[in-house]
Motif scaffolding. Structure first.
Motif, PDB file in Angstrom:
ATOM      1  N   ARG A  18       0.843  -1.198   0.000  1.00  0.00           N
ATOM      2  CA  ARG A  18       0.000   0.000   0.000  1.00  0.00           C
ATOM      3  C   ARG A  18       0.876   1.245   0.000  1.00  0.00           C
ATOM      4  NH1 ARG A  18      -4.223   1.557   4.820  1.00  0.00           N
ATOM      5  NH2 ARG A  18      -5.124   3.420   3.855  1.00  0.00           N
ATOM      6  N   LEU A  19       0.619   2.160  -0.948  1.00  0.00           N
ATOM      7  CA  LEU A  19       1.431   3.353  -1.140  1.00  0.00           C
ATOM      8  C   LEU A  19       0.591   4.599  -0.892  1.00  0.00           C
ATOM      9  CD1 LEU A  19       3.099   2.192  -4.465  1.00  0.00           C
ATOM     10  CD2 LEU A  19       4.176   2.183  -2.220  1.00  0.00           C
ATOM     11  N   GLY A  20       0.973   5.399   0.082  1.00  0.00           N
ATOM     12  CA  GLY A  20       0.252   6.637   0.376  1.00  0.00           C
ATOM     13  C   GLY A  20       0.774   7.791  -0.438  1.00  0.00           C
ATOM     14  N   ASP A  21       0.683   7.682  -1.741  1.00  0.00           N
ATOM     15  CA  ASP A  21       1.231   8.659  -2.685  1.00  0.00           C
ATOM     16  C   ASP A  21       0.075   9.116  -3.566  1.00  0.00           C
ATOM     17  OD1 ASP A  21       2.332   9.858  -4.970  1.00  0.00           O
ATOM     18  OD2 ASP A  21       4.038   8.502  -5.042  1.00  0.00           O
ATOM     19  N   ASP A  22      -0.209  10.432  -3.592  1.00  0.00           N
ATOM     20  CA  ASP A  22      -1.363  10.907  -4.355  1.00  0.00           C
ATOM     21  C   ASP A  22      -1.189  10.756  -5.863  1.00  0.00           C
ATOM     22  OD1 ASP A  22       0.450  12.922  -4.849  1.00  0.00           O
ATOM     23  OD2 ASP A  22      -0.646  14.488  -3.794  1.00  0.00           O
ATOM     24  N   GLY A  23       0.011  10.413  -6.327  1.00  0.00           N
ATOM     25  CA  GLY A  23       0.221  10.135  -7.739  1.00  0.00           C
ATOM     26  C   GLY A  23      -0.015   8.678  -8.100  1.00  0.00           C
ATOM     27  N   VAL A  24      -0.333   7.844  -7.104  1.00  0.00           N
ATOM     28  CA  VAL A  24      -0.551   6.417  -7.305  1.00  0.00           C
ATOM     29  C   VAL A  24      -2.049   6.136  -7.341  1.00  0.00           C
ATOM     30  CG1 VAL A  24      -0.273   4.136  -6.226  1.00  0.00           C
ATOM     31  CG2 VAL A  24       1.638   5.753  -6.244  1.00  0.00           C
ATOM     32  N   SER A  25      -2.489   5.293  -8.273  1.00  0.00           N
ATOM     33  CA  SER A  25      -3.897   4.914  -8.358  1.00  0.00           C
ATOM     34  C   SER A  25      -4.247   3.918  -7.249  1.00  0.00           C
ATOM     35  CB  SER A  25      -4.192   4.285  -9.721  1.00  0.00           C
ATOM     36  OG  SER A  25      -3.987   5.229 -10.758  1.00  0.00           O
ATOM     37  N   ARG A  26      -5.553   3.728  -7.039  1.00  0.00           N
ATOM     38  CA  ARG A  26      -5.983   2.820  -5.967  1.00  0.00           C
ATOM     39  C   ARG A  26      -5.448   1.403  -6.202  1.00  0.00           C
ATOM     40  NH1 ARG A  26      -9.390   4.663  -2.347  1.00  0.00           N
ATOM     41  NH2 ARG A  26     -10.072   2.564  -1.779  1.00  0.00           N
ATOM     42  N   ARG A  27      -5.536   0.918  -7.422  1.00  0.00           N
ATOM     43  CA  ARG A  27      -4.874  -0.330  -7.814  1.00  0.00           C
ATOM     44  C   ARG A  27      -4.006   0.025  -9.016  1.00  0.00           C
ATOM     45  NH1 ARG A  27      -6.155  -5.364  -6.448  1.00  0.00           N
ATOM     46  NH2 ARG A  27      -5.928  -6.089  -8.612  1.00  0.00           N
ATOM     47  N   HIS A  28      -2.721   0.219  -8.743  1.00  0.00           N
ATOM     48  CA  HIS A  28      -1.840   0.833  -9.728  1.00  0.00           C
ATOM     49  C   HIS A  28      -1.167  -0.211 -10.629  1.00  0.00           C
ATOM     50  CE1 HIS A  28       0.503   4.523 -10.819  1.00  0.00           C
ATOM     51  NE2 HIS A  28       1.275   3.593 -11.367  1.00  0.00           N
ATOM     52  N   ALA A  29      -0.587  -1.249 -10.016  1.00  0.00           N
ATOM     53  CA  ALA A  29       0.183  -2.230 -10.780  1.00  0.00           C
ATOM     54  C   ALA A  29       0.239  -3.538 -10.007  1.00  0.00           C
ATOM     55  CB  ALA A  29       1.599  -1.711 -11.055  1.00  0.00           C
ATOM     56  N   ARG A  30       0.692  -4.578 -10.717  1.00  0.00           N
ATOM     57  CA  ARG A  30       0.914  -5.847 -10.013  1.00  0.00           C
ATOM     58  C   ARG A  30       2.191  -6.487 -10.516  1.00  0.00           C
ATOM     59  NH1 ARG A  30      -4.058  -9.520 -12.416  1.00  0.00           N
ATOM     60  NH2 ARG A  30      -3.421  -9.483 -14.620  1.00  0.00           N
ATOM     61  N   LEU A  31       2.777  -7.301  -9.660  1.00  0.00           N
ATOM     62  CA  LEU A  31       4.014  -8.010  -9.953  1.00  0.00           C
ATOM     63  C   LEU A  31       3.718  -9.497  -9.820  1.00  0.00           C
ATOM     64  CD1 LEU A  31       6.984  -7.349 -10.613  1.00  0.00           C
ATOM     65  CD2 LEU A  31       7.452  -7.352  -8.162  1.00  0.00           C
ATOM     66  N   VAL A  32       4.010 -10.256 -10.880  1.00  0.00           N
ATOM     67  CA  VAL A  32       3.616 -11.667 -10.924  1.00  0.00           C
ATOM     68  C   VAL A  32       4.847 -12.535 -11.137  1.00  0.00           C
ATOM     69  CG1 VAL A  32       2.178 -13.375 -12.093  1.00  0.00           C
ATOM     70  CG2 VAL A  32       1.390 -11.004 -11.905  1.00  0.00           C
ATOM     71  N   ALA A  33       4.996 -13.560 -10.279  1.00  0.00           N
ATOM     72  CA  ALA A  33       6.102 -14.504 -10.412  1.00  0.00           C
ATOM     73  C   ALA A  33       5.878 -15.402 -11.617  1.00  0.00           C
ATOM     74  CB  ALA A  33       6.227 -15.343  -9.144  1.00  0.00           C
ATOM     75  N   GLN A  34       6.966 -15.683 -12.358  1.00  0.00           N
ATOM     76  CA  GLN A  34       6.909 -16.564 -13.521  1.00  0.00           C
ATOM     77  C   GLN A  34       7.479 -17.936 -13.156  1.00  0.00           C
ATOM     78  OE1 GLN A  34       5.461 -15.077 -16.472  1.00  0.00           O
ATOM     79  NE2 GLN A  34       5.013 -13.729 -14.736  1.00  0.00           N
ATOM     80  N   PRO A  35       7.137 -18.973 -13.914  1.00  0.00           N
ATOM     81  CA  PRO A  35       7.622 -20.325 -13.595  1.00  0.00           C
ATOM     82  C   PRO A  35       9.139 -20.443 -13.528  1.00  0.00           C
ATOM     83  CG  PRO A  35       5.838 -20.434 -15.200  1.00  0.00           C
ATOM     84  CD  PRO A  35       6.182 -18.974 -15.042  1.00  0.00           C
ATOM     85  N   ASP A  36       9.854 -19.609 -14.299  1.00  0.00           N
ATOM     86  CA  ASP A  36      11.320 -19.692 -14.305  1.00  0.00           C
ATOM     87  C   ASP A  36      11.973 -18.853 -13.221  1.00  0.00           C
ATOM     88  OD1 ASP A  36      10.797 -17.184 -15.275  1.00  0.00           O
ATOM     89  OD2 ASP A  36      11.940 -17.396 -17.133  1.00  0.00           O
ATOM     90  N   GLY A  37      11.154 -18.268 -12.331  1.00  0.00           N
ATOM     91  CA  GLY A  37      11.702 -17.457 -11.244  1.00  0.00           C
ATOM     92  C   GLY A  37      11.789 -15.983 -11.554  1.00  0.00           C
ATOM     93  N   ALA A  38      11.490 -15.605 -12.786  1.00  0.00           N
ATOM     94  CA  ALA A  38      11.493 -14.187 -13.148  1.00  0.00           C
ATOM     95  C   ALA A  38      10.223 -13.516 -12.610  1.00  0.00           C
ATOM     96  CB  ALA A  38      11.585 -14.031 -14.658  1.00  0.00           C
ATOM     97  N   TRP A  39      10.189 -12.164 -12.710  1.00  0.00           N
ATOM     98  CA  TRP A  39       9.023 -11.399 -12.248  1.00  0.00           C
ATOM     99  C   TRP A  39       8.570 -10.471 -13.360  1.00  0.00           C
ATOM    100  CZ3 TRP A  39       6.489 -11.965  -7.618  1.00  0.00           C
ATOM    101  CH2 TRP A  39       7.117 -12.792  -6.672  1.00  0.00           C
ATOM    102  N   GLN A  40       7.248 -10.448 -13.582  1.00  0.00           N
ATOM    103  CA  GLN A  40       6.668  -9.579 -14.604  1.00  0.00           C
ATOM    104  C   GLN A  40       5.849  -8.488 -13.933  1.00  0.00           C
ATOM    105  OE1 GLN A  40       4.854 -10.724 -18.664  1.00  0.00           O
ATOM    106  NE2 GLN A  40       3.088 -10.618 -17.304  1.00  0.00           N
ATOM    107  N   LEU A  41       6.149  -7.220 -14.304  1.00  0.00           N
ATOM    108  CA  LEU A  41       5.422  -6.067 -13.777  1.00  0.00           C
ATOM    109  C   LEU A  41       4.375  -5.650 -14.797  1.00  0.00           C
ATOM    110  CD1 LEU A  41       5.194  -3.836 -11.576  1.00  0.00           C
ATOM    111  CD2 LEU A  41       6.850  -2.520 -12.913  1.00  0.00           C
ATOM    112  N   GLU A  42       3.141  -5.416 -14.339  1.00  0.00           N
ATOM    113  CA  GLU A  42       2.042  -5.047 -15.228  1.00  0.00           C
ATOM    114  C   GLU A  42       1.301  -3.843 -14.665  1.00  0.00           C
ATOM    115  OE1 GLU A  42      -2.163  -6.947 -16.921  1.00  0.00           O
ATOM    116  OE2 GLU A  42      -0.825  -8.138 -15.643  1.00  0.00           O
TER     117      GLU A  42
END
Length: 309
Positions: free
Chosen positions: A67-91
């Motif tokens: 949770r980010l208390g930054d007025d420039g951030v949307s209520r649900r701004h982004a997500r980070l998802v783990a990949q099967p190979d251990g990498a991370w994808q930001l969306e």
């Protein structure tokens, strides 16, 4: 050192705060992670966000994992998802102000070691480590971005924040300003009276300047006798008011020395830009430096300010 203790020691630099209570509980459960996010801005600077679940959401909503208390951030701004190979994808989740990685606006991106992520005004760095003591790492990071004498942020941290703030201002055509503050006659003072007196003067000046700036402003030691203040969304008249408030506050300062008290003065160059394609980090620094030179040559203990764009 706990996250709360770290926040008490570090002066806040922006309104972007993490929900550190939730993070601290996860840090207690997990002593090491292969991948982490390091917070580069805000009162929680240096805090580590453990990537200990397969998907994390970021935003202002209380239901977000981070949770980010930054007025420039949307209520649900982004997500980070783990990949099967251990990498991370930001969306990006359709946020109002967008998500950037290394200054590039993205919709979806696989993260690499050292990537810098910008949500609103909040900056995080993606790191991979085989094993890390999170509390120790947070303390080490905090020490690495501080000037050891004044405890202000150092130039390395300033340049990271400058890059993020200029990228934000350029994209949203918002205002960004830079003050360069030089202690008048410090090299001559050090040569005649010694380094220790010069150091005490810098420490007192740092305390006096910190008291004048807002929590979201970035105050750093830019060079030996020079401080920098990075400001967002202040119109040019307000930038001049702040610069003069700093200058007159310092003018009243007296430093104890052998033979009596010493007065301190500063010269300030204040450059304000409205973001656009022409705005660059070097351009902002060059403009403030040119104005500082003018203040110095016109007699010192004065502010020279200018707005562009």
């Amino acid at each position: 050192m706990t996250v709360d203790q770290l926040q008490d020691e570090a002066p806040p630099t922006t309104s972007a705060d993490l929900d550190t209570g939730r993070l601290e509980e996860r840090l207690r459960r997990t002593r090491g992670q292969r991948s982490l996010l390091v917070v580069l801005s805000g009162s929680a600077v240096g805090t580590l966000v453990p990537l200990d679940i397969s998907e994390l959401t970021f935003g202002r909503d209380p239901g977000c994992d981070v949770r980010l208390g930054d007025d420039g951030v949307s209520r649900r701004h982004a997500r980070l998802v783990a990949q099967p190979d251990g990498a991370w994808q930001l969306e990006d989740l359709g946020s109002t102000n967008g998500t950037t990685v290394n200054g590039e606006l993205i919709e979806r991106r696989m993260l690499q070691e050292g990537d810098r992520i910008l949500f609103g005004h909040t900056v995080l760095k993606f790191v991979r480590q085989a094993e890390v003591d999170t509390e120790h790492q947070a303390r080490v990071y905090e020490m690495s971005v501080r000037d050891p004498l004044t405890r202000l942020y150092n130039r390395r941290y300033f340049e990271d924040r400058l890059q993020a703030e200029v990228a934000y201002a350029r994209r949203h055509r918002s205002l960004v300003a830079l003050l360069l503050i030089e202690v008048d006659g410090l090299p001559e003072l050090v040569e005649s009276r010694g380094r220790s007196l010069g150091d005490r003067m810098l420490v007192e000046l740092a305390l006096r300047t910190r008291a004048q700036v807002r929590s979201e402003d970035v105050l750093a030691r830019f060079a030996d006798e020079m401080f920098a203040v990075l400001l967002r969304e202040i119109p040019p008249p307000g930038v001049m008011v702040l610069a003069e408030r700093i200058r007159t506050s310092v003018e009243r300062l007296r430093v104890d020395a052998t033979g009596g008290e010493l007065a301190v003065t500063v010269s300030i160059g204040a450059a304000t830009f409205r973001g656009g394609s022409a705005l660059t980090e070097d351009g902002l620094i060059d403009a403030a430096d040119r104005l500082l030179y003018r203040a110095r040559t016109e007699g010192r203990n004065r502010t020279c300010a200018e707005a562009t764009g």
